[in-house]
Structures are given as C-alpha cells and as structure tokens.
Scaffold this motif. Structure first.
Motif, PDB file in Angstrom:
ATOM      1  N   ASP A  46      39.733   5.169 -36.789  1.00 54.29           N
ATOM      2  CA  ASP A  46      39.890   5.315 -35.335  1.00 54.29           C
ATOM      3  C   ASP A  46      38.623   4.987 -34.543  1.00 54.29           C
ATOM      4  OD1 ASP A  46      42.471   6.160 -35.849  1.00 54.29           O
ATOM      5  OD2 ASP A  46      41.991   8.281 -35.708  1.00 54.29           O
ATOM      6  N   TRP A  76      44.016   3.227 -38.866  1.00 53.33           N
ATOM      7  CA  TRP A  76      44.814   3.920 -37.852  1.00 53.33           C
ATOM      8  C   TRP A  76      45.980   4.622 -38.526  1.00 53.33           C
ATOM      9  CZ3 TRP A  76      41.960   2.868 -33.610  1.00 53.33           C
ATOM     10  CH2 TRP A  76      41.273   1.641 -33.562  1.00 53.33           C
ATOM     11  N   LEU A  97      46.936   1.800 -28.828  1.00 49.79           N
ATOM     12  CA  LEU A  97      46.721   1.395 -30.215  1.00 49.79           C
ATOM     13  C   LEU A  97      46.970  -0.095 -30.399  1.00 49.79           C
ATOM     14  CD1 LEU A  97      46.004   2.135 -33.076  1.00 49.79           C
ATOM     15  CD2 LEU A  97      48.339   2.971 -33.420  1.00 49.79           C
TER      16      LEU A  97
END
Length: 359
Positions: A46, A76, A97
């Motif tokens: 992340d 992720w 994302l």
C-alpha cells in the motif's frame, strides 16, 4: 529488457501458465525472469496510499522518503470488493486503487493483489456446518454460485485496469495465501483439505480465464514459512495454474529476541521455494516479511540481506506502514534508529528500487 527465450535452451522457459496471456503479460513474465539475474526488487504494501501518520497524500511514499526512490513492487488487497464495499480491507477506496495501479504502471513498477476473500458460506448463512466453505464451494450449488458472484466482481475489477492506451495492465494475483496459518482464513489447512485447496485454486483460475476472459494476470502461490518441507508441494495447484511461488515470514521479536530463528527458518524455506521454482520454470519471491517496529536497528543489512542474497528471488515484500496505528510499520521513517540501515540496504546494487528496474 529484451526477452531471450534461448537462454535456458527451452522455448517455453519464458512463457506464463496462461496460454492466452496478453502480449504485455508475456513480456512481464519474461522480464521478471531476466530480472532475477540483476537482483531482488524491493516491495511495500500500500505504499502510495498511506504511511506512518499520513493518508492519501499524492506522490508520497514512506520508502521514497527514506531512500529517495519508490519501491519496485506494490502490494494491494482486494478484500471487501466481493461484498460490494467501496473500500478495501485496508481502507483504500477502489476508485483510488485503480488510479494507484495506473501510477505504478507508469512508474514501470509492478502491482500485486492479495485477496482476503469473505467467507461465501457465511454470506448465505449455510446450515451445513459439518462441511467447511472450500468443500461447499466444490459440492454445494448455492455456495458455489455465491462464490462465482465474488469471482465475477474480481474479474470486472481486473478487466477495468487499463492504461491510457486502453491496454490491460498486467498484474500479479495471489489468492488463498498463507493457507497453512491455522484458523486465520476459511481456506486454512484446518478447514480445507489438500485436495479441496487445489481444486478451489483450479476452479478459480479456470473461471477467471475461461468464463471471464481474464488473460493479463500472473498467478502467485505463497505459503507462510513452514517447518514441514513437503507442505509446499502437497498443496501446489500445478504448473498450468501458477507463475510465481513464494514464502512469507515476519520476525516476531517477542518470540525470537535474537532473530536467529527467523534467519534459520527463512533460509530453509527460501531454499525449498527457489529450488522448486528453478525446477518448474516459476519465479520465486519473499512474498511478505519484515519486523514490526524494526526493533533491531541492523535488521536489513545484517539479518535480511545476508539471507536473501543467497537466493534468486524476484522481490521482497515488506509489511505496511499503517496510517492509523503509529506502532505498526515495517519501513522506517527518517530519524528512526533503523533508517540509515534501510537506506544502506536500498542502495545496495542488488536491491532494486523503482528507478533501478528495467521491466
């Protein structure tokens, strides 16, 4: 980086498991193979989304703050997407994302997805409690249909990952990770037999490929470091369904104050995984590692590097630096006792940050 399929005298030595893989995915697999000769890529969970005491600041990275460069690999979690949530299990919106994946691709980095999938049996409140979820997916039509709905959503997300030219961005998918951590997941070994695990993996990959047309994914099979040398091979789904293989291990100083057990166990497991990868035309990695709080200041240079440098590994993935828990971090921040050691580690020619790779 040019592909050289003749390097090992095997015309298939640089081809992924998916026979219909996109040109970009074939290139990624080939380049990951070549990259093994250059060094080990540095990864961080992340990394663009948040870090120690910050969240959602564009361009920021705890790795870059310390060493001046982004990591080469980003991990992720897709957890919660299957339930329709707007945010994943790490509090990142799926809209953002997608943008992070595009940024990583533009940086020439690699995105890896884990999937902490919700239990499909609980989702339908099944009363067949004598059979665990993995078995029910394979045996029970209602549970299987619920799981297929999960896969439909995952496939839709994967198929939405495109660059500005409209081409699919090649990614790595690591489903059902750390299955030997008893009781942690519904696919853990205490709830999922060897046969069920392999069948579940094959069903998942076949559905994504054949029913949903997902062909820009490399599949990663990972185990938590295990004392049993045959666990890794017993649960392995087969060469037609796997591209990368790996092992995870964190250093828990409460249980291992000197770090000697960590080094010993990591050595043993990396030897197993890298030998397996070499034999089966796969790519080995240290899929998760680190030391929370980094209480040993020379952890990176005197514990981790001497161990991993013995093996041909694609990447090392460090745990996340939580934005909402200042004690949960695996990459040091400036001023931390381990920050200089991490800087030295990252500057090693064999440790590859983003600007050092040529994928």
């Amino acid at each position: 980086m040019a592909c050289n399929p003749q390097k090992k005298g095997n015309e298939n030595s640089y081809l992924p498991s998916d026979k219909k893989a996109t040109k970009e995915t074939i290139k990624l697999f080939s380049n990951l193979k070549d990259q093994l000769e250059k060094g080990i890529m540095l990864g961080h969970q992340d990394d663009l989304a948040y870090g120690n005491k910050w969240y959602g600041e564009p361009g920021r990275s705890d790795v870059k703050t310390v060493c001046g460069d982004y990591p080469a690999v980003f991990e992720w979690n897709l957890g919660n997407f299957e339930t329709g949530s707007a945010y994943n299990s790490d509090s990142i919106s799926f809209i953002k994302l997608k943008k992070y994946i595009q940024i990583v691709n533009k940086l020439n980095g690699i995105s890896i997805f884990r999937w902490t999938a919700s239990d499909p049996q609980l989702a339908i409140q099944s009363q067949q409690t004598n059979i665990h979820s993995a078995g029910l997916i394979l045996q029970n039509k209602t549970v299987r249909e619920k799981y297929v709905v999960y896969l439909d959503k995952i496939a839709d997300f994967f198929n939405s990952l495109k660059d500005k030219e409209g081409k699919y961005i090649p990614i790595v998918f690591e489903p059902f990770n750390d299955y030997n951590m008893i009781g942690k997941y519904w696919w853990s070994t205490n709830q999922c037999t060897e046969s069920e695990y392999k069948k579940l993996w094959v069903f998942t990959v076949d559905y994504l490929r054949n029913s949903k047309g997902v062909h820009h994914v490399l599949y990663s099979y990972s185990i938590y470091a295990d004392s049993c040398t045959n666990t890794f091979t017993k649960y392995y789904p087969g060469n037609d369904y796997v591209d990368l293989v790996g092992v995870s291990l964190y250093l828990n100083q409460d249980k291992d104050p000197s770090g000697k057990n960590y080094v010993q166990i990591l050595n043993k497991n990396l030897a197993i995984v890298t030998q397996f990868a070499e034999k089966n035309n796969k790519i080995a990695s240290l899929t998760n590692t680190g030391m929370e709080g980094i209480k040993i200041p020379d952890y990176f240079s005197n514990y981790l590097y001497p161990t991993v440098s013995r093996y041909k590994l694609s990447y090392i993935m460090f745990g996340k630096n939580a934005w909402n828990n200042e004690k949960q971090y695996f990459i040091p921040v400036p001023g931390h006792p381990a920050s200089e050691d991490f800087l030295s580690f990252s500057k090693n020619p064999r440790i590859l940050t983003c600007s050092k790779i040529s994928l």
